[in-house]
Structure formats: C-alpha cells, structure tokens
Design an enzyme around this catalytic site. Structure first.
Site, PDB file in Angstrom:
ATOM      1  N   GLU A  46       1.117  -1.372   0.302  1.00 55.54           N
ATOM      2  CA  GLU A  46       0.006   0.210  -0.013  1.00 55.54           C
ATOM      3  C   GLU A  46       1.126   0.812  -0.206  1.00 55.54           C
ATOM      4  O   GLU A  46       0.228   2.468  -0.653  1.00 55.54           O
ATOM      5  CB  GLU A  46      -0.501  -0.094   1.557  1.00 55.54           C
ATOM      6  CG  GLU A  46      -1.802   1.591   1.385  1.00 55.54           C
ATOM      7  CD  GLU A  46      -2.019   1.386   3.445  1.00 55.54           C
ATOM      8  OE1 GLU A  46      -2.223   2.928   2.990  1.00 55.54           O
ATOM      9  OE2 GLU A  46      -1.492   0.997   3.613  1.00 55.54           O
ATOM     10  N   ASP A  50       0.675   4.100  -2.975  1.00 56.34           N
ATOM     11  CA  ASP A  50      -0.069   5.192  -3.390  1.00 56.34           C
ATOM     12  C   ASP A  50       0.526   6.293  -3.552  1.00 56.34           C
ATOM     13  O   ASP A  50       0.608   7.025  -4.304  1.00 56.34           O
ATOM     14  CB  ASP A  50       0.242   5.116  -1.712  1.00 56.34           C
ATOM     15  CG  ASP A  50       0.088   7.140  -1.975  1.00 56.34           C
ATOM     16  OD1 ASP A  50      -1.400   6.911  -1.905  1.00 56.34           O
ATOM     17  OD2 ASP A  50       1.173   8.017  -0.859  1.00 56.34           O
ATOM     18  N   ASP A 119      -6.931   0.503   1.097  1.00 54.93           N
ATOM     19  CA  ASP A 119      -5.764   0.638   1.090  1.00 54.93           C
ATOM     20  C   ASP A 119      -5.532  -0.521   0.031  1.00 54.93           C
ATOM     21  O   ASP A 119      -4.075  -0.927  -0.685  1.00 54.93           O
ATOM     22  CB  ASP A 119      -5.149   0.150   2.847  1.00 54.93           C
ATOM     23  CG  ASP A 119      -5.225   1.194   3.542  1.00 54.93           C
ATOM     24  OD1 ASP A 119      -5.842   2.239   3.222  1.00 54.93           O
ATOM     25  OD2 ASP A 119      -5.874   1.090   4.854  1.00 54.93           O
ATOM     26  N   GLU A 122      -4.346   0.672  -3.708  1.00 57.15           N
ATOM     27  CA  GLU A 122      -3.106   1.107  -3.993  1.00 57.15           C
ATOM     28  C   GLU A 122      -2.149  -0.299  -3.314  1.00 57.15           C
ATOM     29  O   GLU A 122      -1.089  -0.058  -4.673  1.00 57.15           O
ATOM     30  CB  GLU A 122      -3.165   2.100  -2.361  1.00 57.15           C
ATOM     31  CG  GLU A 122      -3.514   3.475  -2.572  1.00 57.15           C
ATOM     32  CD  GLU A 122      -3.556   4.048  -1.518  1.00 57.15           C
ATOM     33  OE1 GLU A 122      -4.007   5.000  -1.153  1.00 57.15           O
ATOM     34  OE2 GLU A 122      -2.995   3.545  -0.380  1.00 57.15           O
TER      35      GLU A 122
END
Length: 236
Positions: A46, A50, A119, A122
């Site tokens: 994650e 991101d 989450d 990502e």
C-alpha cells in the site's frame, strides 16, 4: 464451514492483468488481521502503491489537461487519489470476496470497509509495479481511474476558492466578507454574510456557521456573474 475462495481469474479479468509473481497479489489482498499474514500484510505494498498512483495520476492529468493551471491539476489529483475514490475503484474490481481477513474482521463486515478497500486498491497497484514495472502499473491506473477523471464525484473547487481565483483573474483584490446579521441562540446560531468584490454588487449567503454562510455568499456571486452555472454546480 470454511469460506470458499472465489475464482481468482474473475479478479484478474477485471484488473486486465496477469501476474508473473502471483504471490504479490496474494500479499496485496492480505489484511494484517489474517492468520496467514505472518508479517506479510498489504501494508508495505500500500505504501508503495500510494506513490505509484500519485505519479501515474499526475502524469495523466498533465497530458489530459494541457492548459490547466497548477492549482486545478492539484485539486483534480487530490480528488482522484483520496480514500473514497480508491475505495470506489476497489469496489469496481470487486476485491471484497478475495480479501484475507481475521475471523473477527470477516464477521464484522470489513470486506466492505472503505479504508481497507482503499488500502487494497493501492496495494494492488504496488504489486503490479513490483511485478512488471511502472508502465504496467500506469496502464492499470489509467484504465481504472478514467471514469472518475471524466466524471468527478464532487466539485473540484469550493465557492470561496473559486471566487478568489476569479477575482485574481480579473486583476481585482481578494473578496471581502462581513457578517450582516447573526440570529438564534448561542448553541444554534444562524449567520447572514455579505461578500463583496471590487466593482461588483455584493451578494448574501446564510448558514449555521460563518464558513457555511461565506461559501453560500460566494456561490451566489459566482452564479450571478455567470462564472458558475446551475448545470455544473447544482443548487445550494
């Protein structure tokens, strides 16, 4: 009775991607509460995803809107990478049934938890990046986020920011706001605010706080001046 795992091919078809290292996808779908996590939950993926998402969306916006100023690009970026948008993408992939959760989380409906879904979105992007590199991750992002790019779920600018930008574009000083009236008890006040822009007649707005009243006043002035339209921004 053990929960039957759905066919992973269905998820891969929605991603339109095949992993060279399937264990990366497995990790991206594993919540920290899962018994099989053993320190290998989606959290690290994650973190990576991101950053990849932000770069991919920024590059897409730069190409898609060649005349947009930095401020508009920043607002569009923030809209697309926010938690709610990422959760919406995860829902479109239908990742919920594939999540590996602890028994408590599974029984409490965490497969629909917006934070977890965001989450995992990502994390999957991060997994694709590690599996095949940036171009594959970028392609996934562009395929998946295109609908949100074309139809934002909320206004990209609040009225006060839009009015200030409009005034600056006209070479005018920033708008000024003043409380014209305050009514109601202290615990439930109502405000009536006037906004003025040099060279234009003032407009009023009302609300349960100064901020809400200021936004309403700015919106009214933008509508009156034809900067905003009802079709684009709806009703107050």
């Amino acid at each position: 009775m053990a929960r039957r795992r759905p066919n992973l091919d269905e998820l891969l078809n929605k991603l339109d991607y095949r992993f060279e290292r399937p264990e990366l996808l497995d990790e991206a779908l594993t919540h920290v509460s899962a018994p099989q996590a053993a320190g290998q939950s989606y959290q690290r993926l994650e973190f990576l995803g991101d950053r990849v998402l932000g770069l991919a969306i920024a590059a897409l916006l730069y190409r898609k809107f060649p005349d947009a100023p930095e401020g508009e690009l920043s607002r569009r970026l923030a809209e697309l990478v926010r938690r709610e948008s990422c959760a919406e993408i995860a829902i479109s992939w239908d990742v919920g049934p594939y999540l590996k959760l602890g028994a408590g989380e599974a029984h409490s409906g965490e497969r629909r938890n917006q934070t977890i879904l965001a989450d995992v979105c990502e994390a999957i992007i991060g997994a694709v990046f590690l599996d095949s590199g940036y171009e594959a991750a970028r392609a996934l992002v562009e395929r998946s986020f295109q609908p949100l790019l074309e139809a934002p779920r909320r206004p990209l600018r609040d009225p006060k920011s839009a009015l200030q930008e409009w005034a600056q574009g006209q070479g005018l000083p920033p708008p000024t706001y003043s409380v014209a009236e305050q009514t109601g008890p202290d615990h439930a006040p109502k405000f009536r605010v006037m906004v003025k822009v040099k060279g234009a007649e003032g407009e009023f707005g009302s609300g349960t706080s100064k901020r809400i009243a200021e936004q309403a006043a700015a919106r009214s002035l933008l509508m009156r001046e034809g900067v905003w339209t009802e079709e684009e921004h709806g009703t107050a």
